[in-house]
Motif scaffolding. Structure first.
Motif, PDB file in Angstrom:
ATOM      1  N   TYR A   1     127.657  30.947 130.308  1.00 42.97           N
ATOM      2  CA  TYR A   1     127.094  31.509 129.264  1.00 42.97           C
ATOM      3  C   TYR A   1     126.660  30.454 128.198  1.00 42.97           C
ATOM      4  O   TYR A   1     127.229  29.682 127.418  1.00 42.97           O
TER       5      TYR A   1
ATOM      6  N   PHE B   1     129.365  31.269 121.411  1.00 38.27           N
ATOM      7  CA  PHE B   1     130.120  32.539 121.240  1.00 38.27           C
ATOM      8  C   PHE B   1     131.623  32.358 120.726  1.00 38.27           C
ATOM      9  O   PHE B   1     132.007  31.290 120.903  1.00 38.27           O
TER      10      PHE B   1
ATOM     11  N   TYR C   1     124.604  38.505 131.236  1.00 36.30           N
ATOM     12  CA  TYR C   1     124.676  37.174 130.556  1.00 36.30           C
ATOM     13  C   TYR C   1     125.337  37.133 129.145  1.00 36.30           C
ATOM     14  O   TYR C   1     124.651  37.134 128.074  1.00 36.30           O
ATOM     15  N   SER C   2     126.698  37.356 129.568  1.00 40.31           N
ATOM     16  CA  SER C   2     127.353  37.306 128.120  1.00 40.31           C
ATOM     17  C   SER C   2     128.776  37.222 128.420  1.00 40.31           C
ATOM     18  O   SER C   2     129.273  37.325 129.874  1.00 40.31           O
TER      19      SER C   2
ATOM     20  N   VAL D   1     129.449  43.847 128.894  1.00 40.56           N
ATOM     21  CA  VAL D   1     128.976  42.766 129.225  1.00 40.56           C
ATOM     22  C   VAL D   1     127.469  43.059 129.357  1.00 40.56           C
ATOM     23  O   VAL D   1     127.042  44.119 129.733  1.00 40.56           O
ATOM     24  N   HIS D   2     126.633  42.098 128.670  1.00 38.95           N
ATOM     25  CA  HIS D   2     125.222  42.513 128.269  1.00 38.95           C
ATOM     26  C   HIS D   2     124.384  41.936 129.502  1.00 38.95           C
ATOM     27  O   HIS D   2     124.632  40.875 130.097  1.00 38.95           O
TER      28      HIS D   2
ATOM     29  N   TRP E   1     117.554  37.999 123.589  1.00 43.40           N
ATOM     30  CA  TRP E   1     118.629  37.812 124.241  1.00 43.40           C
ATOM     31  C   TRP E   1     119.201  36.137 124.194  1.00 43.40           C
ATOM     32  O   TRP E   1     118.132  35.322 123.974  1.00 43.40           O
ATOM     33  N   PRO E   2     120.140  35.850 124.381  1.00 44.01           N
ATOM     34  CA  PRO E   2     121.398  36.547 124.654  1.00 44.01           C
ATOM     35  C   PRO E   2     122.398  36.836 123.591  1.00 44.01           C
ATOM     36  O   PRO E   2     123.531  37.354 123.918  1.00 44.01           O
ATOM     37  N   GLN E   3     122.161  36.338 122.263  1.00 41.07           N
ATOM     38  CA  GLN E   3     123.089  36.589 121.044  1.00 41.07           C
ATOM     39  C   GLN E   3     123.605  38.137 120.788  1.00 41.07           C
ATOM     40  O   GLN E   3     122.424  38.793 120.302  1.00 41.07           O
TER      41      GLN E   3
END
Length: 545
Positions: A208, A212, A281-282, A295-296, A331-333
């Motif tokens: 990632y 995060f 992607y998370s 999970v995104h 994405w991806p926040q």
């Protein structure tokens, strides 16, 4: 698959990506990142009364660290030194959400960008990871200073950091300091020697490349000393050059202290959505109140996906939520709100044409904000309930299939399949005077054949003892007298037959999926047990059918 609504909220004041997002005191806050033209921004914003309120930070933190401390304050530090994500920085500051103020007070021992951090105790924080620079482990003393702790075996960017019950911290990940796949089976440790994890030779944590908060995947309970974590992992069994990273099979890895296992799920995580391949992607974002991990992901049509796993169940149900195409959502926040929904703040445009490569526009980040409603009445809740009934029906049908396949037609398959370990011997199926051991064995068989507890890769003899309300000697004796097998042989027999059934019903299924959903914790234990039971390898058995 369950369709969910995406509600557009007020835009951020400043377009941004590679920023940190967190929720404290009921307020969603974004800090740092880079804005238009790929320039770091020394700003932050918090959401209140339907609007974003702009603040100035002491320093820009583009791909910096973010730790929500037990004190309620937030530790921020490091990030890229220049535009275009170049260089690293030292400065560290503290955010007080009660006063909405920032205070610069310290600096890292090593300049860092794309690092990770995790609070361990009394405000002390462990930091590791770097981007295009050397890596090491350092510790914040909880007051003012950061001190070098130790070297790492391999440099990582955005590593996962997992605290153990002994106060140690595991550091692992598949992203090198230049973004290259590491394929390392080593987890560095704050206190002890590096830990070699055989499961990591195949299943690597999802890389990632964004800031995060490392505690998002925590699913344990600190009060009881249960330190359990959930990580998204990908199957790298085909090497690092034969398949695009986003096309690899995703699964969930359960880490409890220093024990690594794959979480058994009712089915593999879906790889494709309505618009083709889903790019997950998370990290895992755990909603501990709902016992779910998220999970995104996103597809080429800009549909957003949330794969949900109910991690407290065996087998764990999997639900795939999806939205309509959202070309204006970045994405991806992504962040879990206090209400249990997911929030997308800013981010970058996503474009991956069919067969093409990923196109990220860091020069034109977005200011849009979308709220993904995961708990709307009549959608997620009702669909999940109906879906669970379908799973129960499917399990009942599988049980019926097992009965006819392995008991009624047993003699017909004896010529092609080597005699398996027999969990239900003939003497238990013929009239005989009941004994305490016979009664206990029937209860054990019910757990295996009705509850399918053998599909739990962490199943131990003590689990049976607790569920049956008896003792180890009684259970062991019942299994041995009834089948002539040890507990491990008894369980392996069920798992092997489950794997055989999967291969018969799904001829195209991959071996990686077979062993993962049949209750085996590793590929090697699957092949070893299968050959012990049948006398041949899984591939040889499959070719004979």
């Amino acid at each position: 698959m369950v369709k969910i609504e995406a509600e557009r909220l007020a835009d951020l004041n400043i377009p941004r990506s590679a920023h940190s997002t967190f929720c404290v005191n009921g307020e969603v806050t974004v800090v740092g990142g880079h804005t238009t033209n790929f320039v770091p921004t020394a700003t932050a914003e918090y959401y209140r009364d339907g609007q974003w309120h702009l603040m100035e930070t002491a320093f820009p933190h583009d791909n910096g660290i973010c730790v929500v401390l037990s004190s309620g304050k937030v530790l921020l530090g490091g990030g890229s030194e220049k535009p275009l994500g170049i260089g690293q920085t030292f400065p560290v500051e503290e955010y007080d959400p009660t006063t909405h103020t920032f205070r610069a007070f310290s600096c890292f021992d090593t300049k860092r960008a794309l690092a990770s951090a995790l609070e361990i105790d009394s405000g002390r924080v462990v930091v590791a990871g770097n981007w295009y620079a050397g890596d090491s482990i350092e510790v914040f003393d909880g007051d003012r200073y950061f001190h070098f702790a130790k070297e790492v075996t391999v440099g990582r960017a955005s590593p996962y950091m997992l605290r153990t019950s002994s106060g140690d911290v595991l550091i692992l990940g598949n992203g090198g300091t230049h973004g290259e796949p590491l394929m390392s089976d080593v987890a560095d440790r704050l206190k002890g020697n590096p830990l070699h994890v055989p499961l990591l030779r195949r299943w690597q944590p999802l890389f990632y490349e964004a800031p995060f908060c490392n505690n998002t995947g925590f699913i344990g309970n600190e009060a009881t000393g249960d330190y359990a974590w959930l990580l998204p992992v990908q199957d790298w069994s085909e090497g690092d050059s034969t398949k695009n990273e986003i096309d690899r099979q995703l699964a969930f890895m359960l880490v409890r202290d220093t024990t690594f296992t794959l979480l058994p799920t009712v089915c593999p995580v879906p790889k494709e959505g309505l618009g083709g391949v889903i790019n997950y992607y998370s990290p895992v974002i755990a909603d501990r109140s709902a016992h779910r991990g998220y999970v995104h992901g996103i597809d080429k049509d800009n549909r957003h996906y949330i794969v949900s796993v109910e991690y407290d169940k065996r087998l764990a149900p999997v639900t795939l939520y999806y939205t309509d195409p959202l070309p204006e959502a970045g994405w991806p926040q992504i962040l879990l709100t206090d209400e249990g929904n997911l929030l997308i703040t800013g981010g970058i445009n996503y474009n991956r044409p069919v067969g093409g490569t990923l196109d990220n526009d860091n020069y034109s980040p977005l200011a849009t904000v979308f709220l993904l409603h995961l708990a709307q009445p009549g959608t997620a809740s009702s669909s999940s309930s109906s879906w669970l009934w379908l799973v129960l029906l499917a399990l009942l049908l599988v049980a019926v299939f097992f009965y006819f396949a392995f008991f009624v037609r047993r003699d017909n398959v004896a010529a092609t399949v080597s005699p398996p370990l027999t969990p239900v011997p003939p003497q238990l199926r013929t009239p005989a005077p009941p004994t305490d051991s016979d009664d206990l064995m029937q209860r054990i068989l019910a757990l295996m054949e009705q509850d399918h507890i053998y599909l739990d890769s962490e199943l131990k003899l003590n689990d049976l003892v607790v569920r049956l309300g008896t003792n180890r000697n009684a259970v062991s004796a019942a299994i041995n007298l009834g089948t002539g097998c040890s507990f491990s042989q008894f369980v392996s027999g069920y798992r092997v037959r489950h794997a055989q059934d999967l291969m018969l019903r799904q001829p195209d299924i991959k071996m990686a999926e077979v062993w993962m959903v049949s209750g085996f914790s590793t590929e090697s234990s699957f092949f070893r047990a299968f050959k012990t039971v049948t006398g041949i390898t899984p591939n040889e058995w499959k070719s004979q059918q």
